[in-house]
Every structure is written in structure tokens, then in C-alpha cells.
Design a protein around this motif. Structure first.
Motif, PDB file in Angstrom:
ATOM      1  N   VAL A  79       3.125 -10.136   4.376  1.00 12.18           N
ATOM      2  CA  VAL A  79       1.853  -9.743   5.015  1.00 12.18           C
ATOM      3  C   VAL A  79       1.842 -10.204   6.476  1.00 12.18           C
ATOM      4  O   VAL A  79       1.449  -9.441   7.372  1.00 12.18           O
ATOM      5  N   LYS A  80       2.306 -11.415   6.730  1.00 18.10           N
ATOM      6  CA  LYS A  80       2.363 -11.917   8.104  1.00 18.10           C
ATOM      7  C   LYS A  80       3.350 -11.105   8.944  1.00 18.10           C
ATOM      8  O   LYS A  80       3.067 -10.751  10.086  1.00 18.10           O
ATOM      9  N   LYS A  81       4.508 -10.798   8.355  1.00 16.04           N
ATOM     10  CA  LYS A  81       5.530 -10.037   9.069  1.00 16.04           C
ATOM     11  C   LYS A  81       5.012  -8.640   9.438  1.00 16.04           C
ATOM     12  O   LYS A  81       5.316  -8.113  10.506  1.00 16.04           O
ATOM     13  N   ALA A  82       4.203  -8.051   8.569  1.00 16.63           N
ATOM     14  CA  ALA A  82       3.637  -6.723   8.833  1.00 16.63           C
ATOM     15  C   ALA A  82       2.413  -6.790   9.742  1.00 16.63           C
ATOM     16  O   ALA A  82       1.899  -5.758  10.175  1.00 16.63           O
ATOM     17  N   GLY A  83       1.916  -7.991  10.020  1.00 17.34           N
ATOM     18  CA  GLY A  83       0.734  -8.142  10.865  1.00 17.34           C
ATOM     19  C   GLY A  83      -0.555  -7.718  10.179  1.00 17.34           C
ATOM     20  O   GLY A  83      -1.493  -7.266  10.827  1.00 17.34           O
ATOM     21  N   LEU A  84      -0.620  -7.878   8.849  1.00 19.06           N
ATOM     22  CA  LEU A  84      -1.779  -7.422   8.077  1.00 19.06           C
ATOM     23  C   LEU A  84      -2.754  -8.529   7.673  1.00 19.06           C
ATOM     24  O   LEU A  84      -3.772  -8.234   7.047  1.00 19.06           O
ATOM     25  N   ALA A  85      -2.476  -9.776   8.010  1.00 19.23           N
ATOM     26  CA  ALA A  85      -3.332 -10.882   7.550  1.00 19.23           C
ATOM     27  C   ALA A  85      -4.777 -10.707   8.021  1.00 19.23           C
ATOM     28  O   ALA A  85      -5.712 -10.807   7.218  1.00 19.23           O
ATOM     29  N   ASP A  86      -4.978 -10.428   9.298  1.00 23.61           N
ATOM     30  CA  ASP A  86      -6.349 -10.261   9.804  1.00 23.61           C
ATOM     31  C   ASP A  86      -7.026  -9.041   9.185  1.00 23.61           C
ATOM     32  O   ASP A  86      -8.207  -9.080   8.859  1.00 23.61           O
ATOM     33  N   THR A  87      -6.271  -7.964   9.031  1.00 20.09           N
ATOM     34  CA  THR A  87      -6.817  -6.744   8.422  1.00 20.09           C
ATOM     35  C   THR A  87      -7.339  -7.038   7.025  1.00 20.09           C
ATOM     36  O   THR A  87      -8.461  -6.660   6.668  1.00 20.09           O
ATOM     37  N   LEU A  88      -6.533  -7.726   6.230  1.00 15.34           N
ATOM     38  CA  LEU A  88      -6.945  -8.045   4.854  1.00 15.34           C
ATOM     39  C   LEU A  88      -8.086  -9.055   4.836  1.00 15.34           C
ATOM     40  O   LEU A  88      -9.013  -8.929   4.038  1.00 15.34           O
ATOM     41  N   THR A 127       0.210  -1.935   1.903  1.00 17.39           N
ATOM     42  CA  THR A 127      -1.107  -1.299   1.814  1.00 17.39           C
ATOM     43  C   THR A 127      -1.243  -0.457   0.549  1.00 17.39           C
ATOM     44  O   THR A 127      -2.361  -0.166   0.127  1.00 17.39           O
ATOM     45  N   TYR A 128      -0.120  -0.101  -0.070  1.00 21.21           N
ATOM     46  CA  TYR A 128      -0.168   0.600  -1.352  1.00 21.21           C
ATOM     47  C   TYR A 128      -0.693  -0.328  -2.458  1.00 21.21           C
ATOM     48  O   TYR A 128      -1.190   0.138  -3.480  1.00 21.21           O
ATOM     49  N   HIS A 129      -0.634  -1.608  -2.250  1.00 21.59           N
ATOM     50  CA  HIS A 129      -1.099  -2.595  -3.230  1.00 21.59           C
ATOM     51  C   HIS A 129      -2.584  -2.932  -3.086  1.00 21.59           C
ATOM     52  O   HIS A 129      -3.087  -3.820  -3.771  1.00 21.59           O
ATOM     53  N   VAL A 130      -3.301  -2.243  -2.194  1.00 24.60           N
ATOM     54  CA  VAL A 130      -4.697  -2.569  -1.906  1.00 24.60           C
ATOM     55  C   VAL A 130      -5.584  -1.353  -2.163  1.00 24.60           C
ATOM     56  O   VAL A 130      -5.329  -0.265  -1.652  1.00 24.60           O
ATOM     57  N   VAL A 131      -6.635  -1.566  -2.951  1.00 22.17           N
ATOM     58  CA  VAL A 131      -7.633  -0.536  -3.247  1.00 22.17           C
ATOM     59  C   VAL A 131      -8.901  -0.896  -2.491  1.00 22.17           C
ATOM     60  O   VAL A 131      -9.284  -2.072  -2.438  1.00 22.17           O
ATOM     61  N   ASN A 142      -8.769   2.490 -17.728  1.00 17.41           N
ATOM     62  CA  ASN A 142      -8.109   3.789 -17.613  1.00 17.41           C
ATOM     63  C   ASN A 142      -8.524   4.385 -16.276  1.00 17.41           C
ATOM     64  O   ASN A 142      -9.386   5.248 -16.219  1.00 17.41           O
ATOM     65  N   GLY A 143      -7.918   3.884 -15.190  1.00 16.89           N
ATOM     66  CA  GLY A 143      -8.393   4.287 -13.873  1.00 16.89           C
ATOM     67  C   GLY A 143      -7.310   4.819 -12.961  1.00 16.89           C
ATOM     68  O   GLY A 143      -6.127   4.517 -13.120  1.00 16.89           O
ATOM     69  N   THR A 144      -7.741   5.602 -12.009  1.00 16.81           N
ATOM     70  CA  THR A 144      -6.890   6.064 -10.915  1.00 16.81           C
ATOM     71  C   THR A 144      -7.647   5.740  -9.632  1.00 16.81           C
ATOM     72  O   THR A 144      -8.812   6.114  -9.489  1.00 16.81           O
ATOM     73  N   PHE A 145      -6.975   5.043  -8.722  1.00 12.24           N
ATOM     74  CA  PHE A 145      -7.653   4.540  -7.530  1.00 12.24           C
ATOM     75  C   PHE A 145      -6.826   4.844  -6.283  1.00 12.24           C
ATOM     76  O   PHE A 145      -5.606   4.679  -6.280  1.00 12.24           O
ATOM     77  N   LYS A 146      -7.526   5.245  -5.231  1.00 11.28           N
ATOM     78  CA  LYS A 146      -6.873   5.501  -3.957  1.00 11.28           C
ATOM     79  C   LYS A 146      -6.577   4.165  -3.276  1.00 11.28           C
ATOM     80  O   LYS A 146      -7.417   3.268  -3.262  1.00 11.28           O
ATOM     81  N   THR A 147      -5.390   4.053  -2.717  1.00 15.73           N
ATOM     82  CA  THR A 147      -4.996   2.834  -2.038  1.00 15.73           C
ATOM     83  C   THR A 147      -5.192   2.965  -0.529  1.00 15.73           C
ATOM     84  O   THR A 147      -5.359   4.074  -0.021  1.00 15.73           O
ATOM     85  N   LEU A 148      -5.141   1.858   0.174  1.00 16.01           N
ATOM     86  CA  LEU A 148      -5.261   1.896   1.630  1.00 16.01           C
ATOM     87  C   LEU A 148      -4.078   2.620   2.268  1.00 16.01           C
ATOM     88  O   LEU A 148      -4.189   3.146   3.368  1.00 16.01           O
ATOM     89  N   GLU A 149      -2.966   2.696   1.569  1.00 16.88           N
ATOM     90  CA  GLU A 149      -1.793   3.426   2.046  1.00 16.88           C
ATOM     91  C   GLU A 149      -2.055   4.925   2.033  1.00 16.88           C
ATOM     92  O   GLU A 149      -1.447   5.674   2.775  1.00 16.88           O
ATOM     93  N   THR A 187       5.546  -7.015 -10.875  1.00 14.75           N
ATOM     94  CA  THR A 187       6.485  -6.038 -10.315  1.00 14.75           C
ATOM     95  C   THR A 187       5.898  -5.492  -9.009  1.00 14.75           C
ATOM     96  O   THR A 187       4.709  -5.218  -8.947  1.00 14.75           O
ATOM     97  N   VAL A 188       6.742  -5.319  -8.005  1.00 15.29           N
ATOM     98  CA  VAL A 188       6.300  -4.717  -6.749  1.00 15.29           C
ATOM     99  C   VAL A 188       6.142  -3.209  -6.991  1.00 15.29           C
ATOM    100  O   VAL A 188       7.017  -2.557  -7.558  1.00 15.29           O
ATOM    101  N   LEU A 189       4.995  -2.672  -6.589  1.00 18.46           N
ATOM    102  CA  LEU A 189       4.721  -1.248  -6.767  1.00 18.46           C
ATOM    103  C   LEU A 189       5.408  -0.424  -5.684  1.00 18.46           C
ATOM    104  O   LEU A 189       5.540  -0.878  -4.546  1.00 18.46           O
ATOM    105  N   THR A 190       5.848   0.769  -6.053  1.00 20.44           N
ATOM    106  CA  THR A 190       6.494   1.665  -5.101  1.00 20.44           C
ATOM    107  C   THR A 190       5.539   2.796  -4.740  1.00 20.44           C
ATOM    108  O   THR A 190       5.084   3.518  -5.627  1.00 20.44           O
ATOM    109  N   PRO A 191       5.231   2.953  -3.446  1.00 20.76           N
ATOM    110  CA  PRO A 191       4.346   4.039  -3.046  1.00 20.76           C
ATOM    111  C   PRO A 191       4.996   5.399  -3.349  1.00 20.76           C
ATOM    112  O   PRO A 191       6.210   5.523  -3.294  1.00 20.76           O
ATOM    113  N   PRO A 192       4.166   6.409  -3.631  1.00 18.77           N
ATOM    114  CA  PRO A 192       4.738   7.736  -3.837  1.00 18.77           C
ATOM    115  C   PRO A 192       5.388   8.239  -2.541  1.00 18.77           C
ATOM    116  O   PRO A 192       4.961   7.878  -1.457  1.00 18.77           O
ATOM    117  N   LYS A 193       6.396   9.051  -2.674  1.00 27.95           N
ATOM    118  CA  LYS A 193       7.115   9.589  -1.495  1.00 27.95           C
ATOM    119  C   LYS A 193       6.227  10.538  -0.734  1.00 27.95           C
ATOM    120  O   LYS A 193       5.487  11.294  -1.262  1.00 27.95           O
TER     121      LYS A 193
END
Length: 193
Positions: A79-88, A127-131, A142-149, A187-193
Motif C-alpha cells: 500500500v505504501k509502495k503504491a502511494g495508497l495509504a492516504d487514499t485508504l 484497489t481490487y481488494h476494496v469495496v 451471497n453478494g456481488t460488489f463493485k471494487t474501487l478498481e 489468498t490475494v485476489l486477481t482483478p479481472p482482465k
């Protein structure tokens, strides 16, 4: 005379609420329904006290709270390497599906190094790991949720057993921070292509 009784009743009611607090005794509880407790086998490894404990994490915004949890050190570094700490930390009412250190260990070292070296790919992955809403266990049954990605992820399960995208298990769920609900996954989630 009735207005005197009304004022006296109001004063007595106020005193009944204020006096116990003044004396250090618990005042009557009026408001909030109890929140669900965190669940899952990995919750046992969360520190019992201090900033990394469940109570400590509840006081801090999500990226800061995660930085105090030893099981999330790889995620925090990413998260720090991506510069997302403040965003989150500044986001409100989000859910983070936080891969544990063990989840990152499942990725071959060369592949992980490649992801960490590519800021755009790393940002997409994280960002794929964040709803963009706080999810309850009931919503995750039983949900489907849009991610920030921009993609979607799915959740399934009940009680204290949940999976994300049919592959990642929630190993410590419903952890509250000041601005987010955290579900630690194996497990680390993989964003859809």
C-alpha cells in the motif's frame, strides 16, 4: 402546580442519567445495537492489546490500523509502495479484503517482485481488494460488489465461514477500523482482465 411537577420530573430524569456518570457508574445504555465480533481462526493471532489489537485497530483509519497488525505487514508495504495509504485512510465506509502475509507468500517471489515494481499494476491489484461500502456478514452471504478498481468481486458463505471469488477464505472477518471494515483473507485476489 402541574408545571412545577413537570419541571421536577424532568430534573429527576436528567439527574438519573447524569448522576451515575458523575459518580463513575455506568449510565443507562440507550442507543446503539451491539456490533458483531470479529470471527475466524486468524483472529486468535491478533495482538491482545495495543495499537495492533482489535480495540486498537478500531481507533485508527484502515491503513494506519493495518500497519499495527503484524499479519498484514506485506500488504502495508505494498500500500505504501503504491502511494495508497492516504487514499485508504481518508475514504469513508469502505470494506477492505486484506490479504495476510501468508496470502502473499502463495505468490512466487519473482511474480510478486514484478507486481511490486509496477506501480500501475500494484495499484490495480490493491484497489481490487476494496469495496466502496461497509459490508456486514449478512451482505456477504451471497453478494456481488463493485471494487474501487472498477471490477466486481463475489462473496459467499454464512455465519463465520465466507469466501471471496470462490478462492479466498476470510480468516479473520468483520474487524472494524475508524473508517472501514476489514476482512483478512488467505489468498490475494486477481482483478479481472
Amino acid at each position: 402546580m402541574s408545571s412545577t411537577r413537570t419541571r421536577r420530573s424532568a430534573l429527576l430524569a436528567a439527574a438519573a442519567f447524569v448522576l451515575p456518570v458523575t459518580l463513575g457508574v455506568a449510565a443507562p445504555a440507550f442507543a446503539d445495537a451491539p456490533k458483531a465480533d470479529p470471527y475466524g481462526p486468524a483472529c486468535a493471532s491478533v495482538p491482545k492489546d495495543g495499537a495492533g489489537s482489535l480495540a486498537g485497530m478500531a481507533k485508527d483509519p484502515v491503513a494506519t490500523a493495518a500497519s499495527h497488525n503484524p499479519a498484514l505487514s506485506t500488504l502495508v508495504a505494498a500500500v505504501k509502495k503504491a502511494g495508497l495509504a492516504d487514499t485508504l485512510n481518508n475514504a469513508q465506509n469502505i470494506t477492505v479484503f486484506a490479504p495476510s502475509n501468508d496470502a502473499f507468500k502463495k505468490i512466487p517471489k519473482a511474480d510478486l517482485a514484478k507486481i511490486l515494481a509496477d506501480k500501475a499494476q500494484l495499484t490495480k491489484l490493491l484497489t481490487y481488494h476494496v469495496v466502496g461500502e461497509k459490508l456486514t456478514p449478512k451482505q456477504m452471504e451471497n453478494g456481488t460488489f463493485k471494487t474501487l478498481e472498477g471490477g466486481s468481486l463475489t462473496t459467499a458463505g454464512s455465519g463465520t465461514t465466507f469466501t471471496v471469488n470462490k478462492t479466498a477464505k476470510v480468516v479473520c472477518g468483520d474487524v472494524q477500523t475508524a473508517n472501514a471494515t476489514v476482512n483478512i483473507i488467505d489468498t490475494v485476489l486477481t482483478p479481472p482482465k
